[in-house]
Write an enzyme that holds these catalytic residues in place. Structure first.
Site, PDB file in Angstrom:
ATOM      1  N   CYS A 114       0.825  -1.191   0.041  1.00 55.73           N
ATOM      2  CA  CYS A 114      -0.139  -0.181  -0.043  1.00 55.73           C
ATOM      3  C   CYS A 114       0.744   1.252   0.141  1.00 55.73           C
ATOM      4  CB  CYS A 114      -0.902   0.014   1.077  1.00 55.73           C
ATOM      5  SG  CYS A 114      -2.128  -1.471   1.227  1.00 55.73           S
ATOM      6  N   HIS A 251      -3.292   7.622   1.747  1.00 52.62           N
ATOM      7  CA  HIS A 251      -3.852   6.255   1.460  1.00 52.62           C
ATOM      8  C   HIS A 251      -5.046   6.038   1.922  1.00 52.62           C
ATOM      9  CE1 HIS A 251      -4.004   2.085   0.661  1.00 52.62           C
ATOM     10  NE2 HIS A 251      -3.761   1.601   1.740  1.00 52.62           N
ATOM     11  N   ASN A 281      -9.863   0.106  -0.588  1.00 54.37           N
ATOM     12  CA  ASN A 281      -8.459   0.131  -0.353  1.00 54.37           C
ATOM     13  C   ASN A 281      -7.812  -0.595  -1.762  1.00 54.37           C
ATOM     14  OD1 ASN A 281      -5.852  -0.275   0.043  1.00 54.37           O
ATOM     15  ND2 ASN A 281      -5.938  -1.233   1.991  1.00 54.37           N
TER      16      ASN A 281
END
Ligand code: ACO
Length: 324
Positions: A114, A251, A281
């Site tokens: 990520c 993020h 996500n």
């Protein structure tokens, strides 16, 4: 004067198929209410059968090149962040390179899950500052739907597919914190936390692709403190304060992580760009996807001080401060 990396174009791509929480509730024992309350996620985009990470990455890259008003032939560095490459090798970046008509320079993948886009941005920025590249294409692209355990309600509801890209150009600037372009990047990792978020497969261990495994509560706890730490580090390195930040493009893991980090930094939530409700996500794609959305709808403007931050498996985490 010093060389800075200016962001001269950005673009993104989301697969057509939108999957709502109600649809997820038909696959696993969950509910719209649980997902919204715990994560803020309402829907996610999922890649079509046969649509791969390189397809998403190429679409986002073409839009970023168009926004920058250049062709692929002018790019001399392509860094693609992904944890879901098309193949074990060669790098997905080389596939994208050929599709955008980039014939010179170097193209490679980097993997920090990520945090991948922040890592890729940092690498490209350092190539530019060192004079080793003049025009860089930085991409975050993922098809996490392919590594999810669709029977595990604790993880499969959290992720989506997508891609985002930025074009960076070398530009001479005075070398102060009022410069335009990337002011600094900050990267960290701590491999002791491997088992809290990982994929249980790989070419060298199981010879399978594997599935994502996560200890959600532990990840959550580390995320807020690591992100607050690295944001503080980025501000201090530039002699700036949280108050100076115009927008945070974080993020997009979870609405509660976004709110927790904002609170810890004393940043008003309305200065955060939020897409997690519609994208879920998307790992390395989430920061450039959110960035492109906020540029395209006019929120991010020339002269704004923008903070990018991310945290992911490894653990890895990082931040970048950019003046547009
Ligand atoms: N629907 C309904 N119930 C669920 C679901 C679901 N989708 N998933 C888990 N549950 C249940 C659990 O089984 C558990 O039930 P039990 O009490 O009967 O055992 C209960 O909900 C609570 O589970 P927890 O895992 O303790 O729930 P928590 O409040 O921690 O929320 C979540 C889980 C949303 C994953 C949270 O821990 C989180 O957001 N963690 C961060 C993880 C993350 O965002 N990772 C992304 C990658 S890393 C990054 O990008 C930063």
């Amino acid at each position: 004067m010093i060389l800075r990396s200016r962001i001269v174009g950005c673009g993104s791509y989301l697969p057509e198929r939108v999957v709502s929480n109600a649809e997820m509730a038909r696959m696993v024992d969950t509910s719209d209410e649980w997902i919204v309350e715990r994560t803020g996620i309402r829907s996610r985009h999922l890649a079509a059968e046969g649509q791969s990470t390189s397809d998403l990455a190429t679409a986002a890259a073409q839009r970023a090149l168009q926004a920058a008003g250049i062709t692929g032939a002018e790019v001399d560095l392509l860094v693609l962040a992904t944890a879901t490459p098309d193949h074990t090798f060669p790098a997905t970046a080389t596939k994208v390179q050929s599709r955008i008509g980039m014939t010179g320079g170097a193209a490679f993948d980097i993997q920090a899950v990520c945090s991948g886009f922040i890592y890729a941005l940092s690498i490209a920025d350092n190539f530019i500052k060192a004079g080793q590249a003049r025009t860089a294409l930085v991409i975050g692209a993922e098809t996490f739907s392919r590594i999810l355990d669709w029977t595990d309600r604790g993880t499969c509801v959290l992720f989506g597919d997508g891609a985002g890209a930025m074009v960076l150009r070398a530009e001479a600037q005075p070398g102060t914190n009022q410069d335009r372009g990337i002011l600094s990047t900050h990267l960290h990792s701590d491999g002791r936390h491997h088992d809290l978020l990982y994929v249980d497969g790989g070419p060298s261990t199981t010879q399978t692709v594997g599935h994502l495994r996560m200890e959600g509560k532990e990840v959550f706890r580390h995320a807020v403190s690591n992100l607050a730490q690295v944001v503080g580090e980025a501000l201090e390195a530039n002699g700036l304060k949280a108050d100076d930040i115009t927008w945070v493009v974080p993020h997009q893991a979870n609405r509660r992580i976004l709110d927790g980090t904002a609170r810890k930094l004393g940043l008003p939530p309305e200065r955060m760009v939020v897409t997690v409700d519609r994208h879920a996500n998307t790992s390395a794609a989430s920061v450039p996807l959110a960035f492109a959305e906020a540029v395209n709808d006019g929120r991010l403007k020339s002269g704004d001080l923008v903070l990018l931050e991310a945290m992911g498996g490894g653990f890895t985490w990082g931040a970048a401060l950019v003046r547009l």
